[in-house]
Design a protein around this motif. Sequence first.
Motif, PDB file in Angstrom:
ATOM      1  N   VAL A  56       2.326   1.787  -3.468  1.00 26.07           N
ATOM      2  CA  VAL A  56       1.342   2.242  -4.452  1.00 26.07           C
ATOM      3  C   VAL A  56       0.947   3.695  -4.192  1.00 26.07           C
ATOM      4  CG1 VAL A  56      -1.010   1.890  -5.338  1.00 26.07           C
ATOM      5  CG2 VAL A  56       0.531  -0.068  -5.029  1.00 26.07           C
ATOM      6  N   LEU A  57       0.763   4.060  -2.937  1.00 31.36           N
ATOM      7  CA  LEU A  57       0.438   5.459  -2.629  1.00 31.36           C
ATOM      8  C   LEU A  57       1.565   6.379  -3.084  1.00 31.36           C
ATOM      9  CD1 LEU A  57      -1.207   5.127   0.911  1.00 31.36           C
ATOM     10  CD2 LEU A  57      -2.351   5.352  -1.314  1.00 31.36           C
ATOM     11  N   ASP A  58       2.805   5.939  -2.897  1.00 31.74           N
ATOM     12  CA  ASP A  58       3.950   6.726  -3.364  1.00 31.74           C
ATOM     13  C   ASP A  58       3.999   6.776  -4.891  1.00 31.74           C
ATOM     14  OD1 ASP A  58       4.641   7.192  -0.727  1.00 31.74           O
ATOM     15  OD2 ASP A  58       6.313   5.757  -0.717  1.00 31.74           O
ATOM     16  N   GLN A  59       3.759   5.637  -5.536  1.00 32.10           N
ATOM     17  CA  GLN A  59       3.751   5.568  -7.000  1.00 32.10           C
ATOM     18  C   GLN A  59       2.741   6.550  -7.586  1.00 32.10           C
ATOM     19  OE1 GLN A  59       2.684   1.660  -8.505  1.00 32.10           O
ATOM     20  NE2 GLN A  59       2.189   2.462 -10.521  1.00 32.10           N
ATOM     21  N   PHE A  60       1.592   6.666  -6.952  1.00 40.28           N
ATOM     22  CA  PHE A  60       0.531   7.552  -7.442  1.00 40.28           C
ATOM     23  C   PHE A  60       0.646   8.971  -6.883  1.00 40.28           C
ATOM     24  CE2 PHE A  60      -1.075   3.676  -9.050  1.00 40.28           C
ATOM     25  CZ  PHE A  60      -1.969   3.993 -10.055  1.00 40.28           C
ATOM     26  N   GLU A  61       1.721   9.219  -6.149  1.00 36.11           N
ATOM     27  CA  GLU A  61       1.998  10.551  -5.597  1.00 36.11           C
ATOM     28  C   GLU A  61       0.804  11.133  -4.861  1.00 36.11           C
ATOM     29  OE1 GLU A  61       3.470  12.699  -9.035  1.00 36.11           O
ATOM     30  OE2 GLU A  61       5.442  11.753  -8.840  1.00 36.11           O
ATOM     31  N   VAL A  62       0.235  10.302  -3.992  1.00 33.76           N
ATOM     32  CA  VAL A  62      -0.906  10.723  -3.177  1.00 33.76           C
ATOM     33  C   VAL A  62      -0.433  11.838  -2.234  1.00 33.76           C
ATOM     34  CG1 VAL A  62      -2.481   9.927  -1.374  1.00 33.76           C
ATOM     35  CG2 VAL A  62      -2.058   8.504  -3.369  1.00 33.76           C
ATOM     36  N   PRO A  63      -1.205  12.904  -2.089  1.00 35.12           N
ATOM     37  CA  PRO A  63      -0.803  14.002  -1.208  1.00 35.12           C
ATOM     38  C   PRO A  63      -0.505  13.505   0.215  1.00 35.12           C
ATOM     39  CG  PRO A  63      -2.723  14.632  -2.502  1.00 35.12           C
ATOM     40  CD  PRO A  63      -2.499  13.165  -2.742  1.00 35.12           C
ATOM     41  N   PRO A  64       0.475  14.122   0.872  1.00 36.53           N
ATOM     42  CA  PRO A  64       0.896  13.654   2.204  1.00 36.53           C
ATOM     43  C   PRO A  64      -0.236  13.513   3.222  1.00 36.53           C
ATOM     44  CG  PRO A  64       2.456  15.264   1.373  1.00 36.53           C
ATOM     45  CD  PRO A  64       1.308  15.237   0.398  1.00 36.53           C
ATOM     46  N   HIS A  65      -1.173  14.461   3.265  1.00 34.52           N
ATOM     47  CA  HIS A  65      -2.250  14.377   4.257  1.00 34.52           C
ATOM     48  C   HIS A  65      -3.168  13.180   3.981  1.00 34.52           C
ATOM     49  CE1 HIS A  65      -4.034  16.752   0.998  1.00 34.52           C
ATOM     50  NE2 HIS A  65      -5.232  16.412   1.460  1.00 34.52           N
ATOM     51  N   VAL A  66      -3.377  12.860   2.719  1.00 29.51           N
ATOM     52  CA  VAL A  66      -4.199  11.704   2.353  1.00 29.51           C
ATOM     53  C   VAL A  66      -3.431  10.428   2.660  1.00 29.51           C
ATOM     54  CG1 VAL A  66      -5.369  10.517   0.460  1.00 29.51           C
ATOM     55  CG2 VAL A  66      -5.409  13.018   0.584  1.00 29.51           C
ATOM     56  N   ALA A  74      -3.473   9.728   6.420  1.00 30.03           N
ATOM     57  CA  ALA A  74      -4.798   9.272   6.869  1.00 30.03           C
ATOM     58  C   ALA A  74      -5.059   7.843   6.405  1.00 30.03           C
ATOM     59  CB  ALA A  74      -5.884  10.215   6.350  1.00 30.03           C
ATOM     60  N   TRP A  75      -4.700   7.544   5.170  1.00 24.64           N
ATOM     61  CA  TRP A  75      -4.936   6.221   4.597  1.00 24.64           C
ATOM     62  C   TRP A  75      -4.096   5.167   5.318  1.00 24.64           C
ATOM     63  CZ3 TRP A  75      -5.998   6.074  -1.274  1.00 24.64           C
ATOM     64  CH2 TRP A  75      -6.454   4.808  -1.666  1.00 24.64           C
ATOM     65  N   LEU A  76      -2.829   5.477   5.542  1.00 27.20           N
ATOM     66  CA  LEU A  76      -1.965   4.520   6.247  1.00 27.20           C
ATOM     67  C   LEU A  76      -2.401   4.352   7.700  1.00 27.20           C
ATOM     68  CD1 LEU A  76       1.509   5.453   4.742  1.00 27.20           C
ATOM     69  CD2 LEU A  76       0.031   3.503   4.157  1.00 27.20           C
ATOM     70  N   GLY A  77      -2.911   5.411   8.315  1.00 27.61           N
ATOM     71  CA  GLY A  77      -3.448   5.298   9.676  1.00 27.61           C
ATOM     72  C   GLY A  77      -4.658   4.381   9.720  1.00 27.61           C
ATOM     73  N   LEU A  78      -5.539   4.496   8.741  1.00 22.12           N
ATOM     74  CA  LEU A  78      -6.690   3.602   8.652  1.00 22.12           C
ATOM     75  C   LEU A  78      -6.228   2.164   8.478  1.00 22.12           C
ATOM     76  CD1 LEU A  78      -9.769   3.091   8.308  1.00 22.12           C
ATOM     77  CD2 LEU A  78      -9.417   3.518   5.848  1.00 22.12           C
ATOM     78  N   ASP A  79      -5.242   1.967   7.622  1.00 21.58           N
ATOM     79  CA  ASP A  79      -4.732   0.625   7.375  1.00 21.58           C
ATOM     80  C   ASP A  79      -4.102   0.035   8.643  1.00 21.58           C
ATOM     81  OD1 ASP A  79      -4.463  -1.272   5.099  1.00 21.58           O
ATOM     82  OD2 ASP A  79      -2.345  -1.189   5.661  1.00 21.58           O
ATOM     83  N   ARG A  80      -3.307   0.821   9.346  1.00 18.95           N
ATOM     84  CA  ARG A  80      -2.680   0.340  10.596  1.00 18.95           C
ATOM     85  C   ARG A  80      -3.734   0.002  11.646  1.00 18.95           C
ATOM     86  NH1 ARG A  80       1.131   4.376   9.178  1.00 18.95           N
ATOM     87  NH2 ARG A  80      -0.004   5.876  10.416  1.00 18.95           N
ATOM     88  N   LEU A 125       0.838  -1.203   0.000  1.00 20.78           N
ATOM     89  CA  LEU A 125       0.000   0.000   0.000  1.00 20.78           C
ATOM     90  C   LEU A 125       0.873   1.253   0.000  1.00 20.78           C
ATOM     91  CD1 LEU A 125      -2.718   1.447   0.113  1.00 20.78           C
ATOM     92  CD2 LEU A 125      -2.665   1.160   2.610  1.00 20.78           C
ATOM     93  N   ILE A 126       1.891   1.287   0.844  1.00 15.82           N
ATOM     94  CA  ILE A 126       2.814   2.437   0.881  1.00 15.82           C
ATOM     95  C   ILE A 126       3.416   2.672  -0.501  1.00 15.82           C
ATOM     96  CG2 ILE A 126       5.061   3.227   1.755  1.00 15.82           C
ATOM     97  CD1 ILE A 126       4.301   1.803   4.430  1.00 15.82           C
TER      98      ILE A 126
END
Length: 142
Positions: free
Chosen positions: A97-107, A110-116, A94-95
């Motif tokens: 892919v989020l980096d690959q898609f250059e997801v904004p830091p705040h998103v 939040a997304w990684l917090g939900l996953d954890r 997930l990390i």
Amino acid sequence: MATSNPGWDVIEEVGGSARMEALMRAFYDRLFDDLMIGFFFAMSDKEALIASQIDYVHAHIGSRQGDYQGPPIRQAHQKMPILVGHFDRRHQILIDVLDQFEVPPHVREAWLGLDRAMRDLVIRQGDQAREEMGYEVFRPKE
């Protein structure tokens, strides 16, 4: 597990519906093909998982505008012998892919917090997982 309402929509923040679907497709393509955890997905409907995960994320982070109708996380994963290493591998994908898609830091955060937050809901301890898979568990004599 949901965050407070920060006033942004996760789908819009990643670039719209088509980009969110592309992100999830890349994520699930990697999960299905992964040597360490791909077996968990072997009998799964990838399209249904993608749609469900989009709904789940949309309903739980950002302004939480989505409508997730799937089963609770613990219930959906209770029959799977997911160990810490399996969870951590999925989280790392997930990390990536989020980096690959250059997801904004705040998103991303939040997304990684939900996953954890899902970690303790889905993992099994070693003895429990081995018993569920039918392996004999070694117990020292007292």
